[in-house]
Write a protein that holds these residues in place. Structure first.
Motif, PDB file in Angstrom:
ATOM      1  N   PHE A  20      26.113 -25.537 -60.458  1.00  0.00           N
ATOM      2  CA  PHE A  20      25.531 -27.028 -60.959  1.00  0.00           C
ATOM      3  C   PHE A  20      24.703 -27.078 -61.939  1.00  0.00           C
ATOM      4  CE2 PHE A  20      22.746 -30.733 -60.181  1.00  0.00           C
ATOM      5  CZ  PHE A  20      23.863 -31.615 -60.047  1.00  0.00           C
ATOM      6  N   PRO A  21      23.874 -26.284 -62.309  1.00  0.00           N
ATOM      7  CA  PRO A  21      22.985 -26.051 -63.512  1.00  0.00           C
ATOM      8  C   PRO A  21      24.096 -26.112 -64.762  1.00  0.00           C
ATOM      9  CG  PRO A  21      21.943 -24.758 -62.106  1.00  0.00           C
ATOM     10  CD  PRO A  21      23.295 -25.140 -61.180  1.00  0.00           C
ATOM     11  N   ASP A  22      25.057 -25.316 -64.687  1.00  0.00           N
ATOM     12  CA  ASP A  22      26.161 -25.178 -65.791  1.00  0.00           C
ATOM     13  C   ASP A  22      26.906 -26.264 -65.827  1.00  0.00           C
ATOM     14  OD1 ASP A  22      25.360 -22.728 -66.183  1.00  0.00           O
ATOM     15  OD2 ASP A  22      27.088 -21.890 -64.730  1.00  0.00           O
ATOM     16  N   PHE A  23      27.093 -27.199 -64.863  1.00  0.00           N
ATOM     17  CA  PHE A  23      27.760 -28.483 -64.824  1.00  0.00           C
ATOM     18  C   PHE A  23      26.807 -29.538 -65.670  1.00  0.00           C
ATOM     19  CE2 PHE A  23      30.475 -27.280 -60.896  1.00  0.00           C
ATOM     20  CZ  PHE A  23      31.491 -27.244 -61.733  1.00  0.00           C
ATOM     21  N   ILE A  24      25.654 -29.415 -65.447  1.00  0.00           N
ATOM     22  CA  ILE A  24      24.531 -30.511 -65.830  1.00  0.00           C
ATOM     23  C   ILE A  24      24.512 -30.295 -67.422  1.00  0.00           C
ATOM     24  CG2 ILE A  24      22.066 -31.142 -65.887  1.00  0.00           C
ATOM     25  CD1 ILE A  24      23.503 -32.314 -63.473  1.00  0.00           C
TER      26      ILE A  24
END
Length: 104
Positions: A20-24
């Motif tokens: 998720f942090p990479d997607f953000i």
């Protein structure tokens, strides 16, 4: 905040929580590129254009991380073999050599 909302709605799949942090980050990158590349004379609303850029940027990141091409995924599906994913990696013990040779 806009990028996070779009990413949350688009990538709610199981097993992707650790990404998720990479997607953000990819979403914010898409937002910045979208703001810089937006052309108001094309007749597209900024919200529509930017949301698509955010989503596609995160999707591109996911595709870059994928180890198989679409062609190989189609072959796996046609042979009835399990598709590898981040949540469910396929181990060599799960498939036989003949099946692997057919895919590649």
């Amino acid at each position: 905040k806009v990028a996070e909302i779009i990413i949350r709605k688009s990538f709610r799949r199981k097993g992707m929580g650790n990404l998720f942090p990479d997607f953000i980050s990819a979403g914010y990158e898409g937002l910045i590129k979208g703001v810089m590349g937006f052309d108001p004379w094309r007749g597209v609303k900024p919200e529509t254009y930017l949301s698509k850029r955010i989503y596609c940027s995160a999707l591109d990141m996911l595709r870059d991380m994928d180890t198989l091409s679409r062609k190989h995924r189609r072959k796996l599906k046609a042979l009835g073999l399990p598709e590898p994913s981040f949540a469910n990696p396929v181990r060599l013990s799960d498939v036989d050599e003949y099946s692997v040779a057919q895919v590649f």
